[in-house]
Design a protein around this motif. Structure first.
Motif, PDB file in Angstrom:
ATOM      1  N   HIS A  13       4.246  -7.643   0.098  1.00 40.94           N
ATOM      2  CA  HIS A  13       3.657  -7.120  -1.088  1.00 40.94           C
ATOM      3  C   HIS A  13       3.397  -7.739  -2.372  1.00 40.94           C
ATOM      4  N   ARG A  32      -4.923  -8.101  -0.478  1.00 45.32           N
ATOM      5  CA  ARG A  32      -4.760  -6.713   0.402  1.00 45.32           C
ATOM      6  C   ARG A  32      -5.822  -5.730  -0.052  1.00 45.32           C
ATOM      7  N   SER A  34      -6.954  -2.229  -1.085  1.00 38.85           N
ATOM      8  CA  SER A  34      -6.627  -0.979  -1.661  1.00 38.85           C
ATOM      9  C   SER A  34      -7.552   0.122  -1.885  1.00 38.85           C
ATOM     10  N   SER A  35      -7.191   1.223  -2.186  1.00 43.16           N
ATOM     11  CA  SER A  35      -8.095   2.508  -2.191  1.00 43.16           C
ATOM     12  C   SER A  35      -9.412   2.109  -3.236  1.00 43.16           C
ATOM     13  N   SER A  36      -9.143   1.226  -4.186  1.00 43.52           N
ATOM     14  CA  SER A  36     -10.275   0.900  -4.950  1.00 43.52           C
ATOM     15  C   SER A  36     -11.353  -0.027  -4.449  1.00 43.52           C
ATOM     16  N   ASP A  37     -10.864  -0.532  -3.440  1.00 42.79           N
ATOM     17  CA  ASP A  37     -11.801  -1.647  -2.703  1.00 42.79           C
ATOM     18  C   ASP A  37     -12.983  -1.020  -1.686  1.00 42.79           C
ATOM     19  N   TRP A  68      -4.534   4.436   4.257  1.00 40.08           N
ATOM     20  CA  TRP A  68      -3.840   5.036   3.256  1.00 40.08           C
ATOM     21  C   TRP A  68      -3.161   6.272   3.698  1.00 40.08           C
TER      22      TRP A  68
END
Length: 140
Positions: A13, A32, A34-37, A68
């Motif tokens: 992480h 890594r 993330s949901s924002s990607d 996710w």
């Protein structure tokens, strides 16, 4: 089975974003997903030429559910590789926790055709093998 042993280690992480310099001088950033990607990933996939589309993970809904949605059994480790502001490669390390194959990771790497031949793929493979070690996989 104790799924706690399948969770990513703290080292995984905190190691991202990671910066690399290729022999030609290009700078890469590994991160890594993330949901924002999601929008960035969609733009990257849309930029892939049609003849290369069969090599790319198409169904982002499935990817999002795996990445996710399933917190009890983490199955995917996904990295995006950026050069400047553009995604130039992605990699997915897929595991099957809870099965007889839980010690094996399946690796899928895609380098955008416009960025091949620069050593990006080799760097991505090395990074994903390190992740496999941190996840205590015996084979990738």
């Amino acid at each position: 089975m104790n799924f706690a042993s399948l969770r990513p280690t703290p080292e995984l992480h905190c190691r991202y974003p990671r910066h690399y310099r290729l022999p030609g001088g290009d700078s890469l950033v590994f991160s890594r997903v993330s949901s924002s990607d999601l929008a960035t990933l969609e733009a990257y996939l849309e930029s892939v030429p049609e003849e290369e589309q069969r090599f790319v993970w198409h169904d982002l809904t499935v990817l999002a559910d795996e990445w996710w949605g399933d917190t009890e059994l983490p199955r995917l480790e996904m990295l995006l590789v950026r050069r400047e502001e553009h995604v130039v490669a992605d990699a997915i390390l897929y595991r099957e926790p809870g099965t007889w194959m839980s010690h094996i990771g399946k690796l899928r790497i895609f380098v955008h055709p416009a960025h091949r031949g620069r050593g990006i793929g080799s760097q991505v493979v090395n990074e994903m093998l390190e992740i496999g070690g941190l996840l205590r996989l015996r084979k990738v």
